[in-house]
Design an enzyme around this catalytic site. Structure first.
Site, mmCIF file in Angstrom:
data_model
loop_
_atom_site.group_PDB
_atom_site.id
_atom_site.type_symbol
_atom_site.label_atom_id
_atom_site.label_comp_id
_atom_site.label_asym_id
_atom_site.label_seq_id
_atom_site.Cartn_x
_atom_site.Cartn_y
_atom_site.Cartn_z
ATOM 1 N N GLU A 442 -2.338 -51.083 -44.668
ATOM 2 C CA GLU A 442 -1.800 -49.913 -43.941
ATOM 3 C C GLU A 442 -1.146 -50.320 -42.623
ATOM 4 O O GLU A 442 -1.233 -49.608 -41.625
ATOM 5 C CB GLU A 442 -2.897 -48.865 -43.705
ATOM 6 C CG GLU A 442 -3.518 -48.321 -44.960
ATOM 7 C CD GLU A 442 -2.503 -47.789 -45.960
ATOM 8 O OE1 GLU A 442 -1.419 -47.361 -45.535
ATOM 9 O OE2 GLU A 442 -2.789 -47.819 -47.161
ATOM 10 N N GLY A 443 -0.495 -51.456 -42.618
ATOM 11 C CA GLY A 443 0.138 -51.974 -41.407
ATOM 12 C C GLY A 443 -0.841 -52.862 -40.679
ATOM 13 O O GLY A 443 -1.867 -52.395 -40.172
#
Length: 590
Positions: A442-443
């Protein structure tokens, strides 16, 4: 086998006493008719039972068995399918979903507490529904009325799941270079072709259908991120009456063999001319996908808190029972040959670090949830804009700081066990392996730090930061609270460093990237200090009502301000050292 018991007393303390959530809900018309203190407590009670009795017992067995792939079919570990069926009967997937489409419509302040329990109990299990909840948000916010009415009810009910398909073998953070294509069809649909990797829950045996949200490019799309569109691609096509039809041209090519979260299927997904439907406007898919990504970033941040809580519970239990050596001040357990290790200073240092960071994170997650609720439900324009600005500012902090501190806490929990912490049967090594991914997907946390400093602080001249700092300063000055002066000193350090970076970034483009991770940590420690000051203020006022609970809260606050907040001093020094030393070594000399 390690057990998990939801920390209900502390969750209620944060929700009801620190933030007075019921009072907030009561003034928001959309929430006032749906939830109050009694409703919230009933949901938390039931959530504690579901996570502790149904889901947590599958954590170790799920890790050992793992998800299995054979000829495109993915099988989840024994017990998962039956537990998931019971789980969706309770409506948990749609807890904060739109009630117009079978969601329960509960506030985010409550949902973050449920998510913490779920991740603490079993991170792999949690991910299947977390992706569904995020996909529903994106569909609800950006899809057509027809797509919303067709897909949201069965997704909120949990009968269908969702996935997020962004990453490709050559394109991770740089989504502008994705190669997946979307070909328009005469009937208004699109043919989607390409390969996506690292797709959580891309294939599984828990639900009737899986709804993939896929980033792809139209034939005439402009280059880079401005040419990305978002498409809804079902595993099974859906007939006009809502029933399931034939299999779409989407398949799982393999699953990854991972360090942790082994019961969660991480898939390679192949789209071979699969039928898809445009969500939102053409070439504006990245903005639509960020609705889901921002939800997932907060959710994955909470994974860090949940894993840390589970590790802490196990470590405390072990430290109370394990006897080794005598306490430095002399025998404590005089009837035994040695004292419980909880009496040793270094063990207390580790346990208190875990406790202070986890409880600080729990409060901060609820605070971010409050901003999300205000941004979504308030009818006051100024309040909504202020909340939206804080959500944008704080989301990267929540994702990265929660998970960085989650790993630190899980490593401390493992260390408390000594050699036993390295052994599978005690459960601590699994927490370390499971929480580690949360810093990556998620980053990555490095990207979150760049987002915070580069986009949310430097790019707008620190406007949202000043808003947050003003709130913290007003609290410290308005109340004669414990640690108010320490909070102000830490806040001024954050403000001064921010000003230094704003100035130096004008002349040296490397300064933002060089300082971003240390800056996010500095911000995180100050944000936790704000949370601890708020918790200490309540505990001080109510200490006579429950000395054990509130006294422990004040003692933990003292530890945070005396032993953890001073980390900001070294972070400031590191930031002010600048980027020069990063570039004195030539690339070929590494």
């Amino acid at each position: 086998m390690p057990e998990f018991n939801a920390p209900l007393r502390d969750l209620r303390f944060v929700l009801h006493e620190v933030f007075d959530a019921p009072a907030i809900w009561a003034r928001l018309p959309a929430l006032a008719e749906r939830v109050d203190a009694d409703t919230a407590d009933a949901i938390l009670e039931e959530a504690a039972k579901v996570t502790g009795q149904l889901i947590a017992p599958l954590n170790r067995s799920g890790d050992e068995e793992g998800a299995q792939w054979r000829d495109g079919v993915v099988t989840t570990p024994a017990g998962f399918k039956e537990a998931y069926a019971t789980y969706i009967e309770g409506g948990w997937v749609g807890l904060s979903g739109n009630p117009d489409f079978a969601g329960m419509g509960m506030p985010k302040m409550l949902a973050v507490q449920f998510e913490e329990m779920l991740y603490a109990a079993n991170s792999s299990f949690a991910l299947y529904s977390a992706l569904s909840s995020g996909a529903c948000l994106a569909i609800d916010a950006h899809a057509s009325a027809e797509l919303r009415s067709t897909y949201l009810p069965p997704m909120y009910e949990g009968r269908w799941a969702g996935s997020m398909c962004l990453t490709e073998p050559h394109a991770g953070t740089d989504l502008g270079i994705i190669r997946t294509k979307a070909e328009p069809q005469a009937n208004g649909s699109y043919k989607i072709s390409g390969t996506k990797i690292f797709i959580t829950g891309g294939e599984q045996d828990l639900t009737e259908n899986i709804i993939h949200l896929v980033l792809a490019k139209l034939p005439d799309a402009p280059a880079g991120p401005k040419g990305i569109s978002l498409f809804l691609v079902p595993k099974l096509l859906v007939n006009a009456d809502g029933s399931l039809g034939t299999r779409n041209a989407v398949s799982c090519g393999s699953i990854e063999h991972k360090m942790g979260i082994k019961a969660s299927s991480t898939c390679v997904m192949n789209f071979d001319g699969a039928t898809g439907y445009l969500i939102g406007e053409a070439n504006k898919g990245l903005a639509a996908m960020f609705t889901m990504m921002n939800y997932e970033r907060l959710s994955i941040g909470i994974q860090g808190i949940g894993c840390a809580e589970a590790s802490y519970q196990a470590a405390v239990g072990y430290a109370r029972e394990r006897i080794q050596s005598r306490a430095p001040t002399g025998p404590v357990a005089t009837d035994k040959v040695a004292d419980p290790i909880i009496n040793h200073p270094d063990v207390r240092r580790m346990l208190l670090s875990m406790k202070a960071l986890t409880e600080g994170g729990r409060a901060f997650a609820c605070y971010v949830g409050q901003q999300l609720d205000l941004a979504k439900f308030t009818e006051d324009t100024d309040e909504r804009q202020r909340a939206e600005a804080l959500v944008a500012l704080l989301t990267p902090v929540a994702k990265a700081f929660f998970t960085d501190m989650g790993l630190e806490s899980c490593v401390n929990g493992q260390q408390v066990f000594g050699g036993h912490g390295y052994i599978r049967e005690w459960g601590q090594e699994q927490h370390v392996r499971d929480v580690r991914i949360a810093q990556i997907y998620e980053g990555t946390n490095g990207i979150q730090a760049l987002d915070l400093l580069g986009r949310k602080v430097v790019a707008n001249g620190g406007a949202a930061l000043r808003q947050f700092c003003a709130e913290v300063r007003n609290f410290a000055h308005r109340h004669e609270v414990p640690y108010g002066s320490e909070l102000v000193v830490a806040l001024e350090r954050l403000e001064t460093v921010s000003g230094w970076l704003l100035e130096h970034a004008k002349t040296n483009p490397n300064e933002v990237g060089a300082a971003s991770v240390e800056y996010l940590h500095l911000f995180g420690y100050v944000a936790y200090a704000y949370m601890w000051a708020r918790m200490a203020a309540v505990a001080e006022a109510k200490r006579s009502e429950d000395e054990d609970f509130y006294g422990a809260k004040l003692a933990t606050a003292a530890f945070y301000f005396q032993r953890l907040l001073p980390r900001t001093l070294s972070l400031e020094a590191s930031i002010r050292a600048g980027s020069t030393s990063l570039y004195e070594l030539k690339a070929e000399h590494f």
